[in-house]
Design a protein around this motif. Structure first.
Motif, PDB file in Angstrom:
ATOM      1  N   ALA A 128      47.495  -0.899   4.944  1.00  0.00           N
ATOM      2  CA  ALA A 128      46.345   0.000   5.078  1.00  0.00           C
ATOM      3  C   ALA A 128      45.160  -0.463   4.236  1.00  0.00           C
ATOM      4  CB  ALA A 128      46.738   1.418   4.686  1.00  0.00           C
ATOM      5  N   GLY A 129      45.408  -1.251   3.207  1.00  0.00           N
ATOM      6  CA  GLY A 129      44.336  -1.695   2.320  1.00  0.00           C
ATOM      7  C   GLY A 129      43.605  -2.939   2.794  1.00  0.00           C
ATOM      8  N   VAL A 130      43.962  -3.457   3.950  1.00  0.00           N
ATOM      9  CA  VAL A 130      43.357  -4.694   4.452  1.00  0.00           C
ATOM     10  C   VAL A 130      42.584  -4.403   5.736  1.00  0.00           C
ATOM     11  CG1 VAL A 130      43.811  -7.030   5.289  1.00  0.00           C
ATOM     12  CG2 VAL A 130      45.211  -6.082   3.453  1.00  0.00           C
ATOM     13  N   SER A 131      41.310  -4.706   5.724  1.00  0.00           N
ATOM     14  CA  SER A 131      40.492  -4.548   6.931  1.00  0.00           C
ATOM     15  C   SER A 131      40.430  -5.877   7.683  1.00  0.00           C
ATOM     16  CB  SER A 131      39.073  -4.118   6.556  1.00  0.00           C
ATOM     17  OG  SER A 131      38.415  -5.167   5.859  1.00  0.00           O
ATOM     18  N   MET A 132      40.076  -5.795   8.941  1.00  0.00           N
ATOM     19  CA  MET A 132      39.915  -7.026   9.727  1.00  0.00           C
ATOM     20  C   MET A 132      38.788  -7.879   9.144  1.00  0.00           C
ATOM     21  SD  MET A 132      42.234  -7.259  12.083  1.00  0.00           S
ATOM     22  CE  MET A 132      41.833  -8.025  13.652  1.00  0.00           C
ATOM     23  N   LEU A 169      38.856 -13.251  14.873  1.00  0.00           N
ATOM     24  CA  LEU A 169      40.197 -12.660  14.808  1.00  0.00           C
ATOM     25  C   LEU A 169      40.564 -12.014  16.133  1.00  0.00           C
ATOM     26  CD1 LEU A 169      40.223 -10.880  11.325  1.00  0.00           C
ATOM     27  CD2 LEU A 169      41.176 -13.108  11.919  1.00  0.00           C
ATOM     28  N   TYR A 170      39.590 -11.335  16.736  1.00  0.00           N
ATOM     29  CA  TYR A 170      39.861 -10.623  17.991  1.00  0.00           C
ATOM     30  C   TYR A 170      40.017 -11.572  19.185  1.00  0.00           C
ATOM     31  CZ  TYR A 170      39.055  -6.305  15.501  1.00  0.00           C
ATOM     32  OH  TYR A 170      39.152  -5.263  14.617  1.00  0.00           O
ATOM     33  N   ALA A 190      47.895 -15.210  10.487  1.00  0.00           N
ATOM     34  CA  ALA A 190      49.063 -14.420  10.093  1.00  0.00           C
ATOM     35  C   ALA A 190      49.469 -14.720   8.651  1.00  0.00           C
ATOM     36  CB  ALA A 190      50.228 -14.682  11.041  1.00  0.00           C
ATOM     37  N   GLY A 191      49.360 -15.971   8.242  1.00  0.00           N
ATOM     38  CA  GLY A 191      49.675 -16.328   6.861  1.00  0.00           C
ATOM     39  C   GLY A 191      48.725 -15.675   5.874  1.00  0.00           C
ATOM     40  N   CYS A 192      47.446 -15.686   6.194  1.00  0.00           N
ATOM     41  CA  CYS A 192      46.455 -15.019   5.342  1.00  0.00           C
ATOM     42  C   CYS A 192      46.721 -13.512   5.306  1.00  0.00           C
ATOM     43  CB  CYS A 192      45.043 -15.295   5.849  1.00  0.00           C
ATOM     44  SG  CYS A 192      44.526 -17.010   5.670  1.00  0.00           S
ATOM     45  N   ALA A 193      47.043 -12.939   6.459  1.00  0.00           N
ATOM     46  CA  ALA A 193      47.332 -11.503   6.532  1.00  0.00           C
ATOM     47  C   ALA A 193      48.554 -11.160   5.696  1.00  0.00           C
ATOM     48  CB  ALA A 193      47.545 -11.082   7.984  1.00  0.00           C
ATOM     49  N   LEU A 194      49.583 -11.974   5.752  1.00  0.00           N
ATOM     50  CA  LEU A 194      50.793 -11.713   4.987  1.00  0.00           C
ATOM     51  C   LEU A 194      50.486 -11.643   3.491  1.00  0.00           C
ATOM     52  CD1 LEU A 194      53.845 -11.342   4.785  1.00  0.00           C
ATOM     53  CD2 LEU A 194      54.065 -13.830   4.839  1.00  0.00           C
ATOM     54  N   ASN A 227      44.476  -6.531  17.679  1.00  0.00           N
ATOM     55  CA  ASN A 227      44.197  -5.649  16.545  1.00  0.00           C
ATOM     56  C   ASN A 227      45.069  -6.049  15.354  1.00  0.00           C
ATOM     57  OD1 ASN A 227      46.798  -4.526  17.092  1.00  0.00           O
ATOM     58  ND2 ASN A 227      45.860  -3.151  18.597  1.00  0.00           N
ATOM     59  N   LYS A 228      44.919  -5.349  14.256  1.00  0.00           N
ATOM     60  CA  LYS A 228      45.655  -5.666  13.036  1.00  0.00           C
ATOM     61  C   LYS A 228      47.155  -5.446  13.223  1.00  0.00           C
ATOM     62  CE  LYS A 228      45.190  -2.976   9.367  1.00  0.00           C
ATOM     63  NZ  LYS A 228      44.740  -2.331   8.114  1.00  0.00           N
TER      64      LYS A 228
END
Length: 108
Positions: free
Chosen positions: A47-51, A65-66, A34-38, A71-72
């Motif tokens: 929308a610019g970040v893929s899994m 991740l799954y 979640a920190g990396c995703a943030l 999901n994202k």
């Protein structure tokens, strides 16, 4: 030395593969992802970040991740929950302790 095909006492077979993760390890990994995703969402938008890209940033494979998130969007929901908890902890009551009826003025 005991051969691999011998069943230990009690009838249990030795487990194979990686031992199960503890709840603390699972929580730590979810927080790390979640920190990396943030950070990625801040820089490139949701929308610019893929899994796949998120996995690279988190240092794992997309399949990993799954294991932690469906999901994202579920990752985004966790981030939102953390933000709302932090906001609620920082906020102060905006209303005095008097009942609302006594705080309103009559306009007539």
């Amino acid at each position: 030395m005991q051969p691999d095909n011998v069943v230990p006492t009690g009838g249990e077979r030795p487990s194979r593969g990686r031992p199960p993760r503890t709840p603390e390890q699972i929580a730590d990994m979810r927080a790390h992802i979640a920190g990396c995703a943030l950070e990625l969402f801040r820089s490139d938008g949701y929308a610019g970040v893929s899994m796949r890209r998120l996995a690279g940033s988190a240092g794992c494979t997309p399949m990993t991740l799954y294991k932690y998130f469906e999901n994202k969007f579920e990752i985004l929901q966790l981030i939102w929950a953390d933000v709302f908890v932090e906001l609620s902890m920082r906020s102060t009551p905006s209303w005095p302790s008097r009942p609302i009826r006594s705080r309103t003025r009559r306009t007539r």
